[in-house]
Design a protein around this motif. Structure first.
Motif, PDB file in Angstrom:
ATOM      1  N   GLY A  73     -14.958   0.737   5.227  1.00 59.88           N
ATOM      2  CA  GLY A  73     -13.616   0.741   4.676  1.00 59.88           C
ATOM      3  C   GLY A  73     -13.478  -0.270   3.562  1.00 59.88           C
ATOM      4  O   GLY A  73     -14.395  -1.034   3.315  1.00 59.88           O
ATOM      5  N   PRO A  74     -12.379  -0.301   2.844  1.00 61.17           N
ATOM      6  CA  PRO A  74     -11.274   0.646   2.920  1.00 61.17           C
ATOM      7  C   PRO A  74     -11.601   1.973   2.252  1.00 61.17           C
ATOM      8  O   PRO A  74     -12.498   2.041   1.419  1.00 61.17           O
ATOM      9  CB  PRO A  74     -10.158  -0.078   2.165  1.00 61.17           C
ATOM     10  N   HIS A  75     -10.857   2.994   2.623  1.00 65.53           N
ATOM     11  CA  HIS A  75     -11.152   4.343   2.149  1.00 65.53           C
ATOM     12  C   HIS A  75     -10.173   4.809   1.084  1.00 65.53           C
ATOM     13  O   HIS A  75     -10.164   5.975   0.706  1.00 65.53           O
ATOM     14  CB  HIS A  75     -11.185   5.292   3.341  1.00 65.53           C
ATOM     15  N   ILE A  76      -9.299   3.913   0.671  1.00 61.37           N
ATOM     16  CA  ILE A  76      -8.414   4.208  -0.460  1.00 61.37           C
ATOM     17  C   ILE A  76      -8.540   3.053  -1.444  1.00 61.37           C
ATOM     18  O   ILE A  76      -9.040   1.983  -1.092  1.00 61.37           O
ATOM     19  CB  ILE A  76      -6.933   4.377  -0.022  1.00 61.37           C
ATOM     20  N   HIS A  77      -8.107   3.272  -2.668  1.00 64.05           N
ATOM     21  CA  HIS A  77      -8.245   2.241  -3.696  1.00 64.05           C
ATOM     22  C   HIS A  77      -6.995   2.192  -4.567  1.00 64.05           C
ATOM     23  O   HIS A  77      -6.305   3.198  -4.717  1.00 64.05           O
ATOM     24  CB  HIS A  77      -9.488   2.540  -4.553  1.00 64.05           C
ATOM     25  N   SER A  78      -6.749   0.998  -5.108  1.00 60.46           N
ATOM     26  CA  SER A  78      -5.550   0.816  -5.926  1.00 60.46           C
ATOM     27  C   SER A  78      -5.600   1.619  -7.221  1.00 60.46           C
ATOM     28  O   SER A  78      -4.582   1.837  -7.863  1.00 60.46           O
ATOM     29  CB  SER A  78      -5.396  -0.661  -6.267  1.00 60.46           C
TER      30      SER A  78
ATOM     31  N   LEU B 196     -12.145   9.957   9.546  1.00 61.51           N
ATOM     32  CA  LEU B 196     -11.898   8.574   9.923  1.00 61.51           C
ATOM     33  C   LEU B 196     -11.238   8.488  11.278  1.00 61.51           C
ATOM     34  O   LEU B 196     -10.336   9.261  11.582  1.00 61.51           O
ATOM     35  CB  LEU B 196     -10.940   7.916   8.929  1.00 61.51           C
TER      36      LEU B 196
ATOM     37  N   ALA C  51      -6.547   4.328   6.743  1.00 58.23           N
ATOM     38  CA  ALA C  51      -7.317   4.438   5.516  1.00 58.23           C
ATOM     39  C   ALA C  51      -7.954   3.122   5.095  1.00 58.23           C
ATOM     40  O   ALA C  51      -8.855   3.103   4.275  1.00 58.23           O
ATOM     41  CB  ALA C  51      -6.415   4.950   4.393  1.00 58.23           C
ATOM     42  N   MET C  52      -7.485   2.006   5.664  1.00 59.97           N
ATOM     43  CA  MET C  52      -8.051   0.718   5.259  1.00 59.97           C
ATOM     44  C   MET C  52      -9.232   0.307   6.147  1.00 59.97           C
ATOM     45  O   MET C  52     -10.300  -0.017   5.662  1.00 59.97           O
ATOM     46  CB  MET C  52      -6.983  -0.381   5.292  1.00 59.97           C
ATOM     47  N   MET C  53      -9.014   0.287   7.465  1.00 60.97           N
ATOM     48  CA  MET C  53     -10.053  -0.212   8.354  1.00 60.97           C
ATOM     49  C   MET C  53     -10.667   0.869   9.235  1.00 60.97           C
ATOM     50  O   MET C  53     -11.477   0.576  10.113  1.00 60.97           O
ATOM     51  CB  MET C  53      -9.504  -1.334   9.235  1.00 60.97           C
ATOM     52  N   GLY C  54     -10.280   2.125   9.003  1.00 64.74           N
ATOM     53  CA  GLY C  54     -10.792   3.210   9.818  1.00 64.74           C
ATOM     54  C   GLY C  54     -12.308   3.319   9.726  1.00 64.74           C
ATOM     55  O   GLY C  54     -12.913   2.936   8.740  1.00 64.74           O
ATOM     56  N   LYS C  55     -12.912   3.837  10.811  1.00 65.06           N
ATOM     57  CA  LYS C  55     -14.375   3.979  10.843  1.00 65.06           C
ATOM     58  C   LYS C  55     -14.738   5.446  10.622  1.00 65.06           C
ATOM     59  O   LYS C  55     -14.170   6.332  11.255  1.00 65.06           O
ATOM     60  CB  LYS C  55     -14.917   3.520  12.197  1.00 65.06           C
TER      61      LYS C  55
ATOM     62  N   TYR D 206      -9.778  -3.049  -1.997  1.00 63.79           N
ATOM     63  CA  TYR D 206      -8.706  -2.167  -2.459  1.00 63.79           C
ATOM     64  C   TYR D 206      -8.251  -2.526  -3.864  1.00 63.79           C
ATOM     65  O   TYR D 206      -7.995  -1.656  -4.679  1.00 63.79           O
ATOM     66  CB  TYR D 206      -7.519  -2.235  -1.485  1.00 63.79           C
ATOM     67  N   VAL D 207      -8.157  -3.826  -4.164  1.00 63.95           N
ATOM     68  CA  VAL D 207      -7.625  -4.222  -5.469  1.00 63.95           C
ATOM     69  C   VAL D 207      -8.700  -4.384  -6.538  1.00 63.95           C
ATOM     70  O   VAL D 207      -8.377  -4.518  -7.715  1.00 63.95           O
ATOM     71  CB  VAL D 207      -6.810  -5.536  -5.387  1.00 63.95           C
TER      72      VAL D 207
ATOM     73  N   TYR E 122       1.772   6.828   3.142  1.00 66.02           N
ATOM     74  CA  TYR E 122       1.277   8.131   3.620  1.00 66.02           C
ATOM     75  C   TYR E 122       1.741   8.421   5.041  1.00 66.02           C
ATOM     76  O   TYR E 122       1.019   9.043   5.815  1.00 66.02           O
ATOM     77  CB  TYR E 122      -0.254   8.206   3.595  1.00 66.02           C
TER      78      TYR E 122
ATOM     79  N   GLY F  41     -10.032  -5.545   4.205  1.00 60.65           N
ATOM     80  CA  GLY F  41     -10.296  -4.628   3.102  1.00 60.65           C
ATOM     81  C   GLY F  41      -9.390  -4.762   1.887  1.00 60.65           C
ATOM     82  O   GLY F  41      -9.527  -3.999   0.930  1.00 60.65           O
TER      83      GLY F  41
ATOM     84  N   ALA G 281     -12.374  11.607  -0.724  1.00 53.59           N
ATOM     85  CA  ALA G 281     -13.438  10.867  -0.050  1.00 53.59           C
ATOM     86  C   ALA G 281     -14.416  10.251  -1.040  1.00 53.59           C
ATOM     87  O   ALA G 281     -15.155   9.336  -0.714  1.00 53.59           O
ATOM     88  CB  ALA G 281     -14.193  11.790   0.897  1.00 53.59           C
TER      89      ALA G 281
ATOM     90  N   PRO H 193      -2.034   2.597   6.416  1.00 52.55           N
ATOM     91  CA  PRO H 193      -1.539   3.874   5.916  1.00 52.55           C
ATOM     92  C   PRO H 193      -1.858   5.015   6.902  1.00 52.55           C
ATOM     93  O   PRO H 193      -2.801   4.904   7.679  1.00 52.55           O
ATOM     94  CB  PRO H 193      -2.322   4.074   4.620  1.00 52.55           C
TER      95      PRO H 193
ATOM     96  N   LEU I  38       0.842  -1.193   0.000  1.00 50.35           N
ATOM     97  CA  LEU I  38       0.000   0.000   0.000  1.00 50.35           C
ATOM     98  C   LEU I  38       0.879   1.246   0.000  1.00 50.35           C
ATOM     99  O   LEU I  38       2.020   1.197   0.449  1.00 50.35           O
ATOM    100  CB  LEU I  38      -0.857   0.028   1.276  1.00 50.35           C
ATOM    101  N   PRO I  39       0.325   2.364  -0.463  1.00 51.26           N
ATOM    102  CA  PRO I  39       1.053   3.613  -0.237  1.00 51.26           C
ATOM    103  C   PRO I  39       1.059   3.870   1.279  1.00 51.26           C
ATOM    104  O   PRO I  39       0.075   3.580   1.949  1.00 51.26           O
ATOM    105  CB  PRO I  39       0.200   4.655  -0.965  1.00 51.26           C
TER     106      PRO I  39
ATOM    107  N   MET J  41     -10.105  13.384   5.244  1.00 50.38           N
ATOM    108  CA  MET J  41      -9.862  13.468   3.799  1.00 50.38           C
ATOM    109  C   MET J  41     -10.620  14.640   3.211  1.00 50.38           C
ATOM    110  O   MET J  41     -11.701  14.990   3.692  1.00 50.38           O
ATOM    111  CB  MET J  41     -10.341  12.192   3.119  1.00 50.38           C
TER     112      MET J  41
ATOM    113  N   ILE K  19     -18.843  12.115   4.377  1.00 52.91           N
ATOM    114  CA  ILE K  19     -19.338  10.830   3.869  1.00 52.91           C
ATOM    115  C   ILE K  19     -19.159   9.738   4.925  1.00 52.91           C
ATOM    116  O   ILE K  19     -18.117   9.650   5.562  1.00 52.91           O
ATOM    117  CB  ILE K  19     -18.567  10.443   2.590  1.00 52.91           C
TER     118      ILE K  19
END
Lengths: 447, 308
Positions: free
Chosen positions: B9-14, A325, A329-333, A416-417, A15, A412, A357, A166, A12-13, A352, B5
């Motif tokens: 999650g997730p809140h980012i994407h590839s 969040l 960025a992946m599992m944040g609520k 993501y992919v 950040y 997640g 967002a 991230p 992942l990036p 964000m 919003i």
């Protein structure tokens, strides 16, 4: 068949721009709101308030008492007057919360003592008094986790410093600044749990933390600092366990039955701190970052401060928040507003801007297999997705059971992919809660 | 003021998208398409245009009539059209190309629910359909304009015929032989393969196992390295292995399943080419394995970590 050596492979990036900035202690806010739940998740059990409006409280004084093994004591993070005991809404769940107006003096409670446990039971009671919960996100009380040692011998303690999400650098900073407390925590666990092996797992994107801890424990053969790949979700229980020890918690097993416990490094630090200062958990390091934040940094904040009150110390916002969040960025609520308050298990606030967002509209699955290839637990997320499109509950439950949805940890990676932008992780959570209610209904129906 | 919003999650994407993947496949097919026009003349271009336009138009019209959400923007119809054209020779009249395109999109793809829902590869199924409906024009191949003295039949028809003038291995590699528009120039197909690997659109396993299986089978059956190599370069094997056997929708979703899929394709191709009256077996082999794909997927399911 299993050809895979590494279970997590998603790069992942990061950040993690805040990693090099020392955390700043912010001035005490005018008021804090202390929810009786340690985390922002539906279903967590809550503590019970033990103060009333008008009461005077000191820092570290208990304001909420635990009800069962799932909840933890809540302590006042400021000294001052209780304004109200009110309802606080978080992500659809409700909890009582104690609102305290600060008197600005930060007087510690006169009842606080530096704990001197002599055996395991006393030690666990002290940890219980500290109110420390799992700070990696699950917020399970640390004493309850450690109490596994009463039943089975804990050979190995896996200290989770992976911090694979991230944005978040709060564990990273804690490892750099509190090496002494990590040492103290390990001493305590050695003494009372009798554990012989300590593995501190850290992702290799934190070379300074790895070097510092290696240096600190150079003469202690029981402590091993393990460099882990920077792949998400390296810090997830099953993944970390597998990558660090090669062990797997099989179905129906408990982690402790393998002679292992996993504790987040910040939880260990907070626990150790209590045995040094006698002050329960009333503050924590959090990362404040995201595209809408002007000056991302790490802050040391009292539990219960609202996001709005801490933002001025990060330069404020660039624009109206698109998404708020708690967590990475992946599992944040997501949070409804800037009035949301920092809980014990809140390791980061990521805000964000509207552009970041915005979500892309999903399109049909093209069967590309990326989610299957990336799933650290070797599940097939498309099977859950298909099952959830079925109308018939019976069929749906059968399909979900067959696809073993219960193994899913909602990391997640699949979403993501996914090139079709399908909300696979969200579907998985929906599938998990469907299965819970389905099983409950079935149990009741069977009686 | 807009509220923040709320979402899971997730809140980012590839950043990956289906459209981008399709665009990559089109780009990867371009070298073969250009080679086709160079080798077979402008007629190749007209066939490609006919197929692409008919595929996109029939998907557009189908969605319109069926009141489905418009999906031509995902570019998958362009890929189907281009693939079908590359599988046809310049002997095929344009109207037959149009019929084949409509068949591929309407019957094989849209009737099953559109992108991601078809069980067989539309381009391959359409080619097989055309082979039966229009046998005289679709079977066999046209001769590249650049080749004068070679017989009018494709090399696969000639193998085994005594004294037939077969093209050399070098000519085969460059595409100087009879065949379909996009299948002859191996060099161009390999460039496309490399691009797809570079863009991580496909994995190397499927094409390599497919082609490797055919090669090894021939090596064992004939004991001749050059015959085995010749078989690999002949017919639509490389085109099929790189672009059709790697189709996402109609192949297993698991990595191990895809390897078995490729192995099966290779074996069936060998059996058809060697023991059946048909000169070519790539299309049939992929079609057969498409049907087996769901089973392969089940058989190659992994034991989840912490599951049973």
């Amino acid at each position: 068949m299993n050809f895979r050596k590494n279970v997590s492979t998603l790069k992942l990036p990061h950040y993690k721009s805040t990693a090099s900035i020392e955390p700043v202690r912010i001035p005490i806010p005018q008021e804090v709101l202390l929810p009786m739940s340690p985390m922002n998740k539906h279903g967590a059990t809550n503590a019970e308030p033990v103060v009333q409006a008008g009461d005077h409280v000191y820092v570290g004084q208990m304001v909420g008492r635990e009800k069962d093994r799932g909840s933890a004591h809540v302590h006042a993070s400021v000294s001052g007057t209780v304004k109200a005991v009110e309802e606080y809404r978080m992500n659809g769940a409700r909890a009582l919360a104690v609102r305290i107006e600060s008197d600005g003096k930060q007087e510690p409670s006169p009842d606080l003592r530096i704990p001197q446990p002599t055996n395991l039971d006393e030690f666990l009671q002290c940890v219980r008094d500290s109110g420390v919960v799992g700070l990696g996100g699950a917020a399970y009380p640390v004493w309850a986790k450690l109490s596994a040692a009463q039943k089975s011998h804990i050979q190995t303690v896996l200290i989770n410093g992976a911090e694979c999400e991230p944005f978040i650098t709060s564990d990273h900073r804690a490892m750099l600044e509190h090496g002494d407390l990590i040492e103290k925590g390990i001493e305590l666990l050695k003494q009372f749990l009798g554990s012989e092996e300590f593995i501190i797992g850290i992702e290799k994107n934190k070379p300074d933390a790895i070097a510092a801890l290696k240096q600190r424990f150079v003469n202690d053969p029981a402590v091993k600092v393990m460099e882990l790949g920077s792949v998400y979700p390296q810090g997830a229980k099953q993944v970390l366990l597998y990558n660090a020890t090669g062990k797997v918690v099989e179905k129906g097993q408990r982690l402790a039955s393998l002679g292992v416990i996993i504790i987040n490094v910040s939880s260990l630090i907070k626990m150790a701190e209590y045995f040094v200062t006698g002050m329960p958990m009333v503050e924590r390091i959090i990362t404040v970052d995201g595209s809408a934040v002007k000056e991302p940094k790490n802050l040391i904040v009292p539990i219960g401060i609202s996001v709005k009150d801490l933002l001025p110390y990060c330069g404020g916002l660039k624009e109206e928040p698109g998404k708020i969040l708690f967590g990475g960025a992946m599992m944040g609520k997501t949070q409804e507003s800037l009035d949301a308050v920092i809980l014990k298990a809140t390791n980061a606030v990521v805000i964000m801007d509207r552009k970041d967002a915005k979500a892309t509209e999903p399109s049909p699955c093209i069967h590309c297999g990326r989610c299957v290839a990336i799933c650290p637990l070797s599940l097939n997320p498309t099977a859950f997705d298909r099952a959830m499109q079925l109308e018939d509950d019976e069929q749906r439950a059968a399909l979900l059971t067959d696809a073993q949805v219960k193994v899913c940890m909602e990391c997640g990676c699949c979403s993501y992919v996914c090139p079709s932008h399908r909300p696979l992780a969200a579907t998985n959570s929906a599938a998990l809660s469907f299965m819970r209610s389905w099983e409950r209904a079935k149990k009741e129906g069977g009686k | 003021m807009d509220r923040p919003i709320m979402s899971a999650g997730p809140h980012i994407h590839s950043g990956a998208s289906g459209r981008r993947i399709m665009l990559d496949v089109i780009l990867a097919l371009l070298p073969a398409a250009v080679a086709g026009v160079v080798l077979f003349g402008l007629q190749a271009l007209w066939i490609m245009l006919t197929c692409v336009i008919c595929c996109v138009a029939s998907e557009f019209l189908f969605n319109l009539c069926a009141r489905r959400k418009q999906s031509v923007g995902d570019l998958s119809a362009v890929v189907t059209g281009l693939l079908l054209a590359l599988n046809l020779s310049t002997k095929v009249p344009l109207w037959q190309c149009a019929v084949g395109s409509v068949f591929a999109i309407v019957l094989v793809k849209c009737a099953f629910g559109g992108m991601g829902h078809n069980f067989a590869n539309p381009a391959i199924t359409a080619r097989v359909f055309m082979l039966m409906a229009f046998t005289s024009t679709v079977a066999g191949g046209a001769i590249p304009a650049a080749v004068d003295a070679v017989s009018s039949a494709t090399p696969l028809d000639l193998i085994g015929v005594e004294g037939a003038g077969l093209p050399t291995i070098g000519q085969m590699f460059l595409g100087l032989r009879g065949g379909a528009i996009g299948e002859t120039c191996i060099l161009a197909l390999l460039v496309g393969f490399a691009y797809l690997l570079l863009r991580r659109v496909i994995h190397w396993q499927t094409p390599v196992i497919f082609i490797g299986t055919v090669f090894v089978c021939y090596l064992i059956a004939t004991g001749s390295f050059s015959t085995a190599l010749y078989e690999v370069l002949a017919g639509g094997l490389v085109l099929g292995a790189v672009f059709m056997a790697t189709d996402y929708t109609t192949t297993p979703i698991t990595a191990e399943g895809r390897m078995l899929f490729a192995l099966g394709c290779g074996l069936i191709t060998f059996v058809i080419r060697r023991f059946c009256v048909l000169p070519e077996g790539v299309s049939y082999s992929i079609l057969c394995m498409n049907i087996l794909a769901p089973w392969l997927e089940r058989w190659t399911r992994r034991k989840p970590l912490g599951g049973v």
